[in-house]
Write a protein that holds these residues in place. Structure first.
Motif, PDB file in Angstrom:
ATOM      1  N   PHE A 152      43.665  23.879  46.086  1.00  0.00           N
ATOM      2  CA  PHE A 152      45.021  24.419  46.162  1.00  0.00           C
ATOM      3  C   PHE A 152      45.060  25.870  45.687  1.00  0.00           C
ATOM      4  O   PHE A 152      45.888  26.665  46.139  1.00  0.00           O
ATOM      5  CB  PHE A 152      45.986  23.562  45.329  1.00  0.00           C
ATOM      6  N   ARG A 153      44.149  26.240  44.778  1.00  0.00           N
ATOM      7  CA  ARG A 153      44.110  27.623  44.276  1.00  0.00           C
ATOM      8  C   ARG A 153      43.759  28.599  45.398  1.00  0.00           C
ATOM      9  O   ARG A 153      44.289  29.713  45.461  1.00  0.00           O
ATOM     10  CB  ARG A 153      43.086  27.725  43.147  1.00  0.00           C
ATOM     11  N   ILE A 154      42.864  28.161  46.300  1.00  0.00           N
ATOM     12  CA  ILE A 154      42.494  29.013  47.430  1.00  0.00           C
ATOM     13  C   ILE A 154      43.694  29.205  48.347  1.00  0.00           C
ATOM     14  O   ILE A 154      43.950  30.309  48.837  1.00  0.00           O
ATOM     15  CB  ILE A 154      41.315  28.386  48.201  1.00  0.00           C
ATOM     16  N   ILE A 155      44.431  28.118  48.584  1.00  0.00           N
ATOM     17  CA  ILE A 155      45.623  28.204  49.435  1.00  0.00           C
ATOM     18  C   ILE A 155      46.634  29.169  48.834  1.00  0.00           C
ATOM     19  O   ILE A 155      47.251  29.974  49.535  1.00  0.00           O
ATOM     20  CB  ILE A 155      46.261  26.810  49.610  1.00  0.00           C
ATOM     21  N   ILE A 212      30.050  22.279  53.988  1.00  0.00           N
ATOM     22  CA  ILE A 212      30.659  23.533  54.457  1.00  0.00           C
ATOM     23  C   ILE A 212      31.943  23.817  53.692  1.00  0.00           C
ATOM     24  O   ILE A 212      32.193  24.955  53.269  1.00  0.00           O
ATOM     25  CB  ILE A 212      30.921  23.459  55.976  1.00  0.00           C
ATOM     26  N   TYR A 213      32.763  22.783  53.488  1.00  0.00           N
ATOM     27  CA  TYR A 213      34.012  22.977  52.745  1.00  0.00           C
ATOM     28  C   TYR A 213      33.735  23.338  51.286  1.00  0.00           C
ATOM     29  O   TYR A 213      34.452  24.150  50.692  1.00  0.00           O
ATOM     30  CB  TYR A 213      34.876  21.718  52.823  1.00  0.00           C
ATOM     31  N   VAL A 214      32.698  22.735  50.710  1.00  0.00           N
ATOM     32  CA  VAL A 214      32.330  23.073  49.327  1.00  0.00           C
ATOM     33  C   VAL A 214      31.870  24.528  49.245  1.00  0.00           C
ATOM     34  O   VAL A 214      32.263  25.272  48.337  1.00  0.00           O
ATOM     35  CB  VAL A 214      31.229  22.124  48.812  1.00  0.00           C
ATOM     36  N   LEU A 215      31.043  24.943  50.217  1.00  0.00           N
ATOM     37  CA  LEU A 215      30.578  26.334  50.245  1.00  0.00           C
ATOM     38  C   LEU A 215      31.740  27.297  50.477  1.00  0.00           C
ATOM     39  O   LEU A 215      31.767  28.398  49.907  1.00  0.00           O
ATOM     40  CB  LEU A 215      29.524  26.512  51.343  1.00  0.00           C
ATOM     41  N   LEU A 216      32.696  26.879  51.312  1.00  0.00           N
ATOM     42  CA  LEU A 216      33.892  27.699  51.529  1.00  0.00           C
ATOM     43  C   LEU A 216      34.642  27.891  50.220  1.00  0.00           C
ATOM     44  O   LEU A 216      35.065  29.007  49.886  1.00  0.00           O
ATOM     45  CB  LEU A 216      34.804  27.039  52.564  1.00  0.00           C
ATOM     46  N   THR A 220      35.007  31.549  48.486  1.00  0.00           N
ATOM     47  CA  THR A 220      36.331  32.135  48.279  1.00  0.00           C
ATOM     48  C   THR A 220      36.652  32.264  46.793  1.00  0.00           C
ATOM     49  O   THR A 220      37.368  33.186  46.394  1.00  0.00           O
ATOM     50  CB  THR A 220      37.415  31.289  48.970  1.00  0.00           C
ATOM     51  N   SER A 221      36.108  31.357  45.977  1.00  0.00           N
ATOM     52  CA  SER A 221      36.305  31.481  44.526  1.00  0.00           C
ATOM     53  C   SER A 221      35.672  32.767  44.012  1.00  0.00           C
ATOM     54  O   SER A 221      36.242  33.454  43.153  1.00  0.00           O
ATOM     55  CB  SER A 221      35.699  30.277  43.799  1.00  0.00           C
ATOM     56  N   VAL A 222      34.495  33.098  44.549  1.00  0.00           N
ATOM     57  CA  VAL A 222      33.834  34.351  44.162  1.00  0.00           C
ATOM     58  C   VAL A 222      34.686  35.546  44.578  1.00  0.00           C
ATOM     59  O   VAL A 222      34.841  36.515  43.819  1.00  0.00           O
ATOM     60  CB  VAL A 222      32.428  34.436  44.801  1.00  0.00           C
ATOM     61  N   LEU A 229      38.676  40.426  38.682  1.00  0.00           N
ATOM     62  CA  LEU A 229      37.875  41.346  37.877  1.00  0.00           C
ATOM     63  C   LEU A 229      38.231  42.795  38.202  1.00  0.00           C
ATOM     64  O   LEU A 229      38.326  43.644  37.304  1.00  0.00           O
ATOM     65  CB  LEU A 229      36.388  41.095  38.138  1.00  0.00           C
ATOM     66  N   LYS A 230      38.451  43.059  39.494  1.00  0.00           N
ATOM     67  CA  LYS A 230      38.836  44.407  39.905  1.00  0.00           C
ATOM     68  C   LYS A 230      40.183  44.794  39.303  1.00  0.00           C
ATOM     69  O   LYS A 230      40.380  45.928  38.850  1.00  0.00           O
ATOM     70  CB  LYS A 230      38.906  44.472  41.437  1.00  0.00           C
ATOM     71  N   GLU A 231      41.104  43.824  39.278  1.00  0.00           N
ATOM     72  CA  GLU A 231      42.424  44.079  38.693  1.00  0.00           C
ATOM     73  C   GLU A 231      42.313  44.357  37.199  1.00  0.00           C
ATOM     74  O   GLU A 231      42.951  45.275  36.675  1.00  0.00           O
ATOM     75  CB  GLU A 231      43.331  42.872  38.943  1.00  0.00           C
ATOM     76  N   HIS A 232      41.471  43.561  36.506  1.00  0.00           N
ATOM     77  CA  HIS A 232      41.283  43.773  35.069  1.00  0.00           C
ATOM     78  C   HIS A 232      40.608  45.118  34.804  1.00  0.00           C
ATOM     79  O   HIS A 232      40.965  45.820  33.848  1.00  0.00           O
ATOM     80  CB  HIS A 232      40.430  42.643  34.481  1.00  0.00           C
ATOM     81  N   THR A 233      39.635  45.470  35.654  1.00  0.00           N
ATOM     82  CA  THR A 233      38.948  46.753  35.496  1.00  0.00           C
ATOM     83  C   THR A 233      39.920  47.908  35.685  1.00  0.00           C
ATOM     84  O   THR A 233      39.890  48.897  34.939  1.00  0.00           O
ATOM     85  CB  THR A 233      37.796  46.870  36.516  1.00  0.00           C
ATOM     86  N   GLN A 234      40.784  47.778  36.688  1.00  0.00           N
ATOM     87  CA  GLN A 234      41.787  48.816  36.932  1.00  0.00           C
ATOM     88  C   GLN A 234      42.717  48.957  35.734  1.00  0.00           C
ATOM     89  O   GLN A 234      43.081  50.070  35.337  1.00  0.00           O
ATOM     90  CB  GLN A 234      42.590  48.481  38.188  1.00  0.00           C
ATOM     91  N   LEU A 235      43.077  47.811  35.143  1.00  0.00           N
ATOM     92  CA  LEU A 235      43.950  47.845  33.970  1.00  0.00           C
ATOM     93  C   LEU A 235      43.252  48.518  32.792  1.00  0.00           C
ATOM     94  O   LEU A 235      43.859  49.320  32.064  1.00  0.00           O
ATOM     95  CB  LEU A 235      44.373  46.426  33.601  1.00  0.00           C
ATOM     96  N   LEU A 236      41.959  48.218  32.609  1.00  0.00           N
ATOM     97  CA  LEU A 236      41.203  48.855  31.532  1.00  0.00           C
ATOM     98  C   LEU A 236      41.102  50.361  31.753  1.00  0.00           C
ATOM     99  O   LEU A 236      41.168  51.146  30.795  1.00  0.00           O
ATOM    100  CB  LEU A 236      39.802  48.241  31.441  1.00  0.00           C
ATOM    101  N   GLU A 237      40.939  50.773  33.013  1.00  0.00           N
ATOM    102  CA  GLU A 237      40.893  52.207  33.322  1.00  0.00           C
ATOM    103  C   GLU A 237      42.226  52.875  32.985  1.00  0.00           C
ATOM    104  O   GLU A 237      42.267  53.998  32.474  1.00  0.00           O
ATOM    105  CB  GLU A 237      40.551  52.412  34.794  1.00  0.00           C
ATOM    106  N   MET A 238      43.325  52.170  33.284  1.00  0.00           N
ATOM    107  CA  MET A 238      44.646  52.707  32.938  1.00  0.00           C
ATOM    108  C   MET A 238      44.783  52.863  31.425  1.00  0.00           C
ATOM    109  O   MET A 238      45.299  53.875  30.930  1.00  0.00           O
ATOM    110  CB  MET A 238      45.744  51.773  33.456  1.00  0.00           C
ATOM    111  N   GLN A 239      44.324  51.838  30.687  1.00  0.00           N
ATOM    112  CA  GLN A 239      44.416  51.898  29.230  1.00  0.00           C
ATOM    113  C   GLN A 239      43.540  53.015  28.671  1.00  0.00           C
ATOM    114  O   GLN A 239      43.926  53.694  27.715  1.00  0.00           O
ATOM    115  CB  GLN A 239      44.009  50.550  28.631  1.00  0.00           C
TER     116      GLN A 239
END
Length: 438
Positions: A152-155, A212-216, A220-222, A229-239
């Motif tokens: 459900f998290r992927i959805i 296949i569904y497990v690999l999907l 997608t989790s990655v 991680l990109k969002e957190h990095t951007q926030l750290l750059e702002m700080q």
């Protein structure tokens, strides 16, 4: 009417029950209505439909599978109307579930061939139909926990139509292969080792589709973790940028304190001479020096302060007239990131809208206010070029063909904290009103 054939046809059509339940597992956060109301609507439509079509199948001597396949296509439309997910997501889930539930059917045909070697798929027995229904229920139950706990998290978070459409194509391959592989005459399964090979092939295909569904999910989790991680990095750059601004301001303040004695002596000398004009000029210059590079302090949260400063700098450099009034409560580390994400999406969408207007006419107003001690009200108003794309699920992105990701993320964050988000527009003004409990 042949009651045995009617019962067999009815049991085959009732397979739509576990299949339908499987479709809603991963959509638990995307349902338009409550679970009870959705289940009631589903049963109210499906049960009469199953009884009617099974009777027609016997009376008109039509193979029930000829009715079942169009039924799957037909039921997609009410399914689509009861969830808020985008079309690619709905198709991916629906076709994927249909593909998975063709495997119990194949094993049921093998079971029927074992019981009635001289028969065929057109004369599906009651025992085999019941076996198929039970097996479908077991498959639905087996997939329930992973679907509710993981998929459900992927959805909710993955908004990449190309990935979902690729999943539709992949699931369709397995779906149509199993439809084509239905043994019309069971005698073919009793030729040589065909029976064992048929079971082995279907078992391997089921394992491959599951893998296949497990690999999907893992892939997608990655992708989602990378985005976070990109969002957190951007926030750290702002700080970090905010920290450098504070350091520069401290250096400026130290220099001004050092020069203060010289300024006092100069002012004293000018006062003795009665040069009021020079005194006023010097004081004005000194006041500008004090204000220069002074960092803005919007709230107590370092993360949010960095976010507001970052986007305010972008807005000013883009020639956007900003009018911000920020009032925020003390935030815990648990909810700080969610609020940062909410404001990040809100402000970024507003700035993007302003950039569609010629420079000199851009404006963005943002007000946050605490009411009743625990409710946070956020009102955002910005101008834009007046072009909007709307679907039945709300505003759609003007950058790509899907739903507006930023608005969806804002709504999800608000709902997480027991609130709501409402977007609207009037002419060339766009409004977002958010309320949530902190």
């Amino acid at each position: 009417m042949d009651m045995e054939k009617w019962l067999s046809a009815l049991l085959v059509l009732l397979v739509l029950l576990p299949s339908g339940a499987s479709c809603y597992y991963v959509m638990k956060n995307q349902m338009k209505y409550t679970l009870r109301k959705t289940a009631a609507l589903f049963m109210a439509v499906l049960l009469p439909y199953a009884f009617l079509c099974s009777a027609l199948s016997v009376l008109l001597r039509i193979d029930v599978n000829i009715i079942l396949l169009p039924s799957l296509i037909l039921f997609f439309f009410p399914y689509r109307c009861t969830v808020t997910a985008s079309l690619p997501k709905c198709l991916a889930v629906y076709v994927g579930v249909c593909a998975v539930h063709t495997f119990p059917a194949q094993f049921a045909y093998a079971f029927d061939a074992f019981l009635h070697p001289a028969s065929g798929a057109a004369d599906f027995s009651v025992e085999a139909a019941f076996f198929r229904l039970v097996l479908s229920c077991l498959v639905a139950a087996a997939f329930a926990q992973p679907a509710c706990g993981l998929f459900f998290r992927i959805i909710d978070c993955l908004d990449t139509p190309k990935i979902w459409y690729s999943t539709v194509i992949l699931s369709s391959v397995f779906l149509f292969f199993n439809i084509a592989a239905v043994p019309q005459s069971y005698s073919t399964l009793h030729t040589g080792r065909m029976f064992s090979l048929f079971l082995l092939l279907e078992g391997c295909l089921f394992a491959i589709l599951t893998a296949i569904y497990v690999l999907l999910y893992l892939g997608t989790s990655v992708i989602l973790e990378h985005a976070e991680l990109k969002e957190h990095t951007q926030l750290l750059e702002m700080q970090a940028r905010q920290y450098r601004t504070l350091q520069e301001h401290m250096r400026q303040t130290a220099r001004l304190r050092h020069d203060f004695r010289h300024s006092v002596r100069l002012l004293s000398s000018l006062a003795e001479k009665g040069d009021i004009g020079s005194i006023q000029t010097h004081l004005a210059t000194y006041e500008v020096s004090l204000a220069e590079n002074a960092p803005s302090n919007y709230c107590a949260s370092a993360a949010l302060n960095a976010l507001f400063s970052h986007y305010h700098e972008i807005a000013v450099s883009a020639g956007i007239d900003t009018d911000w009034h920020i009032e925020l409560p003390e935030l815990t580390p648990a909810n700080e990131l969610d609020i940062v994400s909410l404001f990040g999406n809100l402000i970024e969408n507003a700035i993007d809208g302003c950039l569609t207007v010629p420079e000199g006419r851009r404006y963005f107003c943002l007000t946050t206010e605490i009411r009743h001690k625990s409710s946070l009200y956020i009102v955002s108003t910005n101008n834009f070029d007046g072009r909007v794309r709307k679907g039945k699920d709300g505003y759609r992105s003007t950058k790509h063909g899907g739903n507006g990701i930023g608005l969806a993320a804002i709504a999800a964050a608000a709902e997480k904290y027991g609130g709501s988000a409402q977007a609207s527009n009037s002419g060339t003004e766009f409004y977002v009103d958010v309320v949530l409990k902190i």
